[in-house]
Design a protein around this motif. Structure first.
Motif, PDB file in Angstrom:
ATOM      1  N   MET A 100       1.015  -1.206  -0.106  1.00 13.45           N
ATOM      2  CA  MET A 100       0.134  -0.214   0.137  1.00 13.45           C
ATOM      3  C   MET A 100       0.967   1.160   0.106  1.00 13.45           C
ATOM      4  SD  MET A 100      -3.214   1.201   2.516  1.00 13.45           S
ATOM      5  CE  MET A 100      -2.192   1.507   3.965  1.00 13.45           C
ATOM      6  N   PHE A 101       1.948   1.198   0.973  1.00 13.13           N
ATOM      7  CA  PHE A 101       2.591   2.334   1.028  1.00 13.13           C
ATOM      8  C   PHE A 101       3.685   2.730  -0.282  1.00 13.13           C
ATOM      9  CE2 PHE A 101       1.406   3.153   5.188  1.00 13.13           C
ATOM     10  CZ  PHE A 101       1.145   4.648   5.131  1.00 13.13           C
ATOM     11  N   ASP A 102       3.941   1.478  -0.837  1.00 18.11           N
ATOM     12  CA  ASP A 102       4.737   1.688  -2.086  1.00 18.11           C
ATOM     13  C   ASP A 102       3.868   2.108  -3.059  1.00 18.11           C
ATOM     14  OD1 ASP A 102       6.962   0.041  -1.097  1.00 18.11           O
ATOM     15  OD2 ASP A 102       6.718  -1.565  -2.826  1.00 18.11           O
ATOM     16  N   GLU A 103       2.683   1.877  -3.198  1.00 18.02           N
ATOM     17  CA  GLU A 103       1.732   2.463  -4.373  1.00 18.02           C
ATOM     18  C   GLU A 103       1.602   3.843  -3.921  1.00 18.02           C
ATOM     19  OE1 GLU A 103       1.335   1.250  -7.265  1.00 18.02           O
ATOM     20  OE2 GLU A 103       2.444  -0.748  -6.462  1.00 18.02           O
ATOM     21  N   LEU A 104       1.443   4.174  -2.515  1.00 14.30           N
ATOM     22  CA  LEU A 104       0.970   5.849  -2.332  1.00 14.30           C
ATOM     23  C   LEU A 104       2.583   6.521  -2.848  1.00 14.30           C
ATOM     24  CD1 LEU A 104      -0.507   5.209   1.330  1.00 14.30           C
ATOM     25  CD2 LEU A 104      -1.535   6.354  -0.863  1.00 14.30           C
ATOM     26  N   THR A 105       3.737   5.917  -2.590  1.00 11.43           N
ATOM     27  CA  THR A 105       4.835   6.487  -2.903  1.00 11.43           C
ATOM     28  C   THR A 105       5.013   6.681  -4.369  1.00 11.43           C
ATOM     29  OG1 THR A 105       5.953   5.503  -1.166  1.00 11.43           O
ATOM     30  CG2 THR A 105       7.257   6.377  -2.748  1.00 11.43           C
ATOM     31  N   ARG A 106       4.466   5.706  -5.188  1.00  7.13           N
ATOM     32  CA  ARG A 106       4.434   5.834  -6.691  1.00  7.13           C
ATOM     33  C   ARG A 106       3.390   7.180  -6.837  1.00  7.13           C
ATOM     34  NH1 ARG A 106       5.846   1.929  -9.462  1.00  7.13           N
ATOM     35  NH2 ARG A 106       5.400   0.352  -7.946  1.00  7.13           N
ATOM     36  N   LEU A 107       2.133   7.432  -6.461  1.00  9.75           N
ATOM     37  CA  LEU A 107       1.491   8.633  -6.553  1.00  9.75           C
ATOM     38  C   LEU A 107       2.294   9.756  -6.091  1.00  9.75           C
ATOM     39  CD1 LEU A 107      -1.951   7.792  -5.005  1.00  9.75           C
ATOM     40  CD2 LEU A 107      -1.183   7.304  -7.516  1.00  9.75           C
ATOM     41  N   MET A 108       3.053   9.618  -5.178  1.00  7.19           N
ATOM     42  CA  MET A 108       3.821  10.981  -4.551  1.00  7.19           C
ATOM     43  C   MET A 108       4.870  11.180  -5.666  1.00  7.19           C
ATOM     44  SD  MET A 108       4.879  10.301  -0.763  1.00  7.19           S
ATOM     45  CE  MET A 108       5.358  12.071  -0.040  1.00  7.19           C
ATOM     46  N   ASN A 109       5.532  10.319  -6.386  1.00  8.75           N
ATOM     47  CA  ASN A 109       6.549  10.387  -7.412  1.00  8.75           C
ATOM     48  C   ASN A 109       5.953  11.243  -8.736  1.00  8.75           C
ATOM     49  OD1 ASN A 109       9.477   9.183  -8.360  1.00  8.75           O
ATOM     50  ND2 ASN A 109       8.103   9.159  -9.905  1.00  8.75           N
ATOM     51  N   HIS A 110       4.836  10.381  -9.278  1.00 11.69           N
ATOM     52  CA  HIS A 110       4.324  10.736 -10.364  1.00 11.69           C
ATOM     53  C   HIS A 110       3.667  12.150 -10.351  1.00 11.69           C
ATOM     54  CE1 HIS A 110       5.425   7.205 -11.924  1.00 11.69           C
ATOM     55  NE2 HIS A 110       4.292   6.626 -12.100  1.00 11.69           N
ATOM     56  N   LEU A 111       3.153  12.511  -9.287  1.00 11.52           N
ATOM     57  CA  LEU A 111       2.566  14.017  -8.711  1.00 11.52           C
ATOM     58  C   LEU A 111       3.648  14.832  -9.163  1.00 11.52           C
ATOM     59  CD1 LEU A 111      -0.118  13.137  -5.980  1.00 11.52           C
ATOM     60  CD2 LEU A 111      -0.715  13.936  -8.369  1.00 11.52           C
ATOM     61  N   LEU A 112       4.798  14.893  -8.219  1.00 10.36           N
ATOM     62  CA  LEU A 112       5.887  15.626  -8.432  1.00 10.36           C
ATOM     63  C   LEU A 112       6.231  15.639  -9.896  1.00 10.36           C
ATOM     64  CD1 LEU A 112       7.947  17.373  -6.761  1.00 10.36           C
ATOM     65  CD2 LEU A 112       9.692  15.587  -7.575  1.00 10.36           C
ATOM     66  N   TRP A 113       6.662  14.628 -10.380  1.00 14.16           N
ATOM     67  CA  TRP A 113       6.681  14.360 -11.799  1.00 14.16           C
ATOM     68  C   TRP A 113       5.906  15.409 -12.865  1.00 14.16           C
ATOM     69  CZ3 TRP A 113       3.597  12.423 -15.755  1.00 14.16           C
ATOM     70  CH2 TRP A 113       4.266  12.525 -17.028  1.00 14.16           C
ATOM     71  N   ILE A 114       4.434  15.159 -12.786  1.00 13.26           N
ATOM     72  CA  ILE A 114       3.595  15.647 -13.870  1.00 13.26           C
ATOM     73  C   ILE A 114       3.529  17.166 -13.466  1.00 13.26           C
ATOM     74  CG2 ILE A 114       1.270  15.591 -12.256  1.00 13.26           C
ATOM     75  CD1 ILE A 114       0.162  14.908 -14.820  1.00 13.26           C
ATOM     76  N   GLY A 115       3.666  17.574 -12.090  1.00  8.66           N
ATOM     77  CA  GLY A 115       3.883  18.901 -11.591  1.00  8.66           C
ATOM     78  C   GLY A 115       5.121  19.723 -12.250  1.00  8.66           C
ATOM     79  N   ALA A 116       6.339  19.045 -11.956  1.00 13.53           N
ATOM     80  CA  ALA A 116       7.468  19.559 -12.403  1.00 13.53           C
ATOM     81  C   ALA A 116       7.800  19.471 -14.012  1.00 13.53           C
ATOM     82  CB  ALA A 116       8.601  19.014 -11.772  1.00 13.53           C
ATOM     83  N   HIS A 117       7.326  18.543 -14.588  1.00 16.52           N
ATOM     84  CA  HIS A 117       7.360  18.426 -16.088  1.00 16.52           C
ATOM     85  C   HIS A 117       6.572  19.385 -16.884  1.00 16.52           C
ATOM     86  CE1 HIS A 117       8.292  16.670 -19.743  1.00 16.52           C
ATOM     87  NE2 HIS A 117       7.331  15.522 -19.939  1.00 16.52           N
ATOM     88  N   TYR A 129      -1.900  21.951  -8.607  1.00 12.96           N
ATOM     89  CA  TYR A 129      -2.923  21.018  -8.522  1.00 12.96           C
ATOM     90  C   TYR A 129      -2.156  19.584  -7.956  1.00 12.96           C
ATOM     91  CZ  TYR A 129      -6.682  23.249 -11.107  1.00 12.96           C
ATOM     92  OH  TYR A 129      -7.706  24.000 -11.851  1.00 12.96           O
ATOM     93  N   ALA A 130      -1.172  19.258  -8.555  1.00  7.00           N
ATOM     94  CA  ALA A 130      -0.529  18.233  -8.033  1.00  7.00           C
ATOM     95  C   ALA A 130      -0.019  18.145  -6.845  1.00  7.00           C
ATOM     96  CB  ALA A 130       0.771  17.787  -8.915  1.00  7.00           C
ATOM     97  N   PHE A 131       0.493  19.298  -6.322  1.00  7.18           N
ATOM     98  CA  PHE A 131       0.787  19.401  -4.833  1.00  7.18           C
ATOM     99  C   PHE A 131      -0.013  19.650  -3.675  1.00  7.18           C
ATOM    100  CE2 PHE A 131       5.072  19.594  -6.432  1.00  7.18           C
ATOM    101  CZ  PHE A 131       5.839  19.595  -5.103  1.00  7.18           C
ATOM    102  N   ARG A 132      -1.433  19.543  -4.349  1.00  5.26           N
ATOM    103  CA  ARG A 132      -2.644  19.746  -3.530  1.00  5.26           C
ATOM    104  C   ARG A 132      -2.835  18.345  -2.935  1.00  5.26           C
ATOM    105  NH1 ARG A 132      -7.752  20.715  -6.961  1.00  5.26           N
ATOM    106  NH2 ARG A 132      -6.873  18.603  -7.729  1.00  5.26           N
ATOM    107  N   GLU A 133      -2.614  17.149  -3.791  1.00  6.44           N
ATOM    108  CA  GLU A 133      -2.852  15.831  -3.512  1.00  6.44           C
ATOM    109  C   GLU A 133      -1.555  15.451  -2.819  1.00  6.44           C
ATOM    110  OE1 GLU A 133      -5.620  16.889  -5.189  1.00  6.44           O
ATOM    111  OE2 GLU A 133      -4.638  16.800  -6.732  1.00  6.44           O
ATOM    112  N   ASP A 208      -8.271  13.274 -13.467  1.00  4.97           N
ATOM    113  CA  ASP A 208      -9.235  13.904 -14.598  1.00  4.97           C
ATOM    114  C   ASP A 208      -8.796  15.138 -14.775  1.00  4.97           C
ATOM    115  OD1 ASP A 208     -10.574  11.411 -14.835  1.00  4.97           O
ATOM    116  OD2 ASP A 208     -12.265  11.882 -13.763  1.00  4.97           O
ATOM    117  N   GLU A 209      -8.806  15.928 -13.889  1.00  4.73           N
ATOM    118  CA  GLU A 209      -8.299  17.443 -13.893  1.00  4.73           C
ATOM    119  C   GLU A 209      -6.884  17.624 -14.482  1.00  4.73           C
ATOM    120  OE1 GLU A 209      -8.430  18.722  -9.665  1.00  4.73           O
ATOM    121  OE2 GLU A 209     -10.873  19.013  -9.651  1.00  4.73           O
ATOM    122  N   TYR A 210      -6.051  16.789 -13.904  1.00  7.79           N
ATOM    123  CA  TYR A 210      -4.679  16.865 -14.824  1.00  7.79           C
ATOM    124  C   TYR A 210      -4.805  16.640 -16.221  1.00  7.79           C
ATOM    125  CZ  TYR A 210      -3.303  15.427  -9.959  1.00  7.79           C
ATOM    126  OH  TYR A 210      -3.478  15.536  -8.470  1.00  7.79           O
TER     127      TYR A 210
END
Length: 417
Positions: A100-117, A129-133, A208-210
């Motif tokens: 569960m925490f591996d997947e929460l970590t995957r979300l953390m990584n991809h959210l920073l990636w989508i925001g920074a990219h 938006y990404a940093f809100r989550e 969906d918002e992203y």
């Protein structure tokens, strides 16, 4: 007539789309990249060498600091390597918590990636938006481990502690009205598991918002489509893993192909791309966020109805409870020996790998029977991708170099390990 020649430009050293210190030496013909030479080592912190001077347990927090966007996934590979050599069994509840925490970590990584990219190629809003989550995800980290980033939560034999029954709440301050505090605490009335469940019900709408902001945005597509194309054959030759490999159309995921923990009991899909360009890699990572959300929901459903220990009962590896330690002499000795000397790992060598958000993250460990590793080698997920930067950038414009670094999702903590 003036001589026309290529000129060399220093792109950095700073953070040009990479999270960390990259110096990129570009040979340019006008604005077209003829050659890109990544210079690394500006952040070097000798993690592999330092691990040889510390007990196995003391090196767990060093793993958090490698890829400091995917903290618990790094810890996971490290503790799995130790468990393989020790032959220690991990309780089933601890395995579900880890997944569960591996997947929460995957979300953390991809959210920073989508925001920074997005920020790198000129899209401002998606970062906010990404940093809100990400704030909610960091609150989950803090609730379970006490730290928002460097958790040191996984331990050889299980996890540090079970999921807490109460979620920390926002306190009244003079800067916020009572109504604001009440609204912020609405989903924090129950346990951590309740908070995570509430997050998973909200999260698909946020994805969906992203997608509304980016997926069909013509400027986003102009900047990503057809940029940094890597064929499936070349992706394999270059040693790509993770979304970089799947973006080129190859269905390879360690969670499916070499299942660890309880991934073989869970239902999820592996998204793949068709064209191997930056846009496909974007779509793959967005789809991965949706799949991770489904995995987390399955883990929550299991954890709700199944209780049990979250740490091995082998006190040579894991400390006894505080109550036992204060009442039993043998437990006190175990506790003292464990935190002064650490545990001794049988001689041998082992490789353990996890499907990290950036690709395959592996730990190669050699033990000579002591309480410290004889040798530790880290297979960083982003390192093989960086070698392809020259090939991916050649023939593109300077502005595209930023897009290509962004699509590789590089963090230099693990590159300059």
């Amino acid at each position: 007539m003036a001589e026309i020649r290529n000129y060399t430009l220093n792109f950095g050293p700073q953070h040009p789309a990479a999270h960390g210190v990259l110096r990129l030496v570009l040979e340019l013909d006008g604005e077209v990249i003829e050659r890109a030479d990544p210079h690394i080592g500006l952040l070097h912190r000798a993690t592999e060498k330092l691990a040889e001077t510390r007990t196995y347990l003391q090196s767990v927090p060093y793993m958090d600091r490698l890829d400091y966007v995917s903290m618990m996934c790094n810890e996971h590979a490290y503790v799995m390597a130790i468990e393989k050599l020790l032959g220690v069994d991990v309780p089933i509840r601890a395995q579900y918590i880890r997944v569960m925490f591996d997947e929460l970590t995957r979300l953390m990584n991809h959210l920073l990636w989508i925001g920074a990219h997005g920020l790198d190629v000129g899209a401002m809003a998606v970062f906010l938006y990404a940093f809100r989550e990400r704030e909610d995800l960091m609150d989950m980290y803090e609730a379970v481990s006490g730290a928002r980033m460097h958790a040191a939560y996984y331990r050889p034999g299980g996890v540090y502690r079970d999921l807490p029954d109460a979620m920390p709440q926002h306190q009244n301050t003079k800067y916020r009205s009572e109504q604001d505090i009440k609204r912020l605490n609405e989903n924090r009335e129950g346990s951590l598991l309740d908070f995570i469940e509430n997050f998973t019900t909200r999260f698909p709408k946020h994805v969906d918002e992203y997608e509304t902001l980016l997926t069909d945005n013509r400027i986003w597509k102009q900047r990503l489509v057809g940029i940094g194309v890597v064929s499936p054959e070349r992706a394999l030759q270059l040693g790509f893993t993770g979304p970089m490999l799947r973006g080129s159309g190859i269905e390879w995921d360690l969670r499916r192909k070499q299942p660890y923990e309880v991934y073989d009991k869970l239902d999820f899909a592996i998204p793949i791309g068709k064209n191997g360009d930056c846009y496909d890699r974007y779509l793959v990572r967005v789809a991965e966020m949706r799949q991770s959300n489904l995995i987390i929901q399955q883990c929550i459903a299991w954890l709700r109805v199944n209780s049990g220990p979250v740490m091995t009962d082998n006190h040579k590896v894991a400390p006894p409870s505080r109550v036992d330690m204060k009442s039993g002499m043998e437990d006190l000795i175990h506790h003292f020996k464990l935190f002064t000397e650490g545990f001794y790992v049988p001689p041998g060598e082992v490789y353990a790998a996890v499907e990290h958000p950036k690709g395959e993250f592996g730990i190669y460990l050699i033990s000579d029977g002591a309480n410290k590793p004889y040798r530790l080698k880290i297979r960083a997920a982003g390192f093989p991708h960086l070698q392809s930067l020259d090939e991916m950038a050649r023939g593109h414009m300077i502005a595209d170099a930023v897009t290509i670094i962004g699509t590789q999702d590089i963090v230099f903590g693990e590159i300059d390990r």
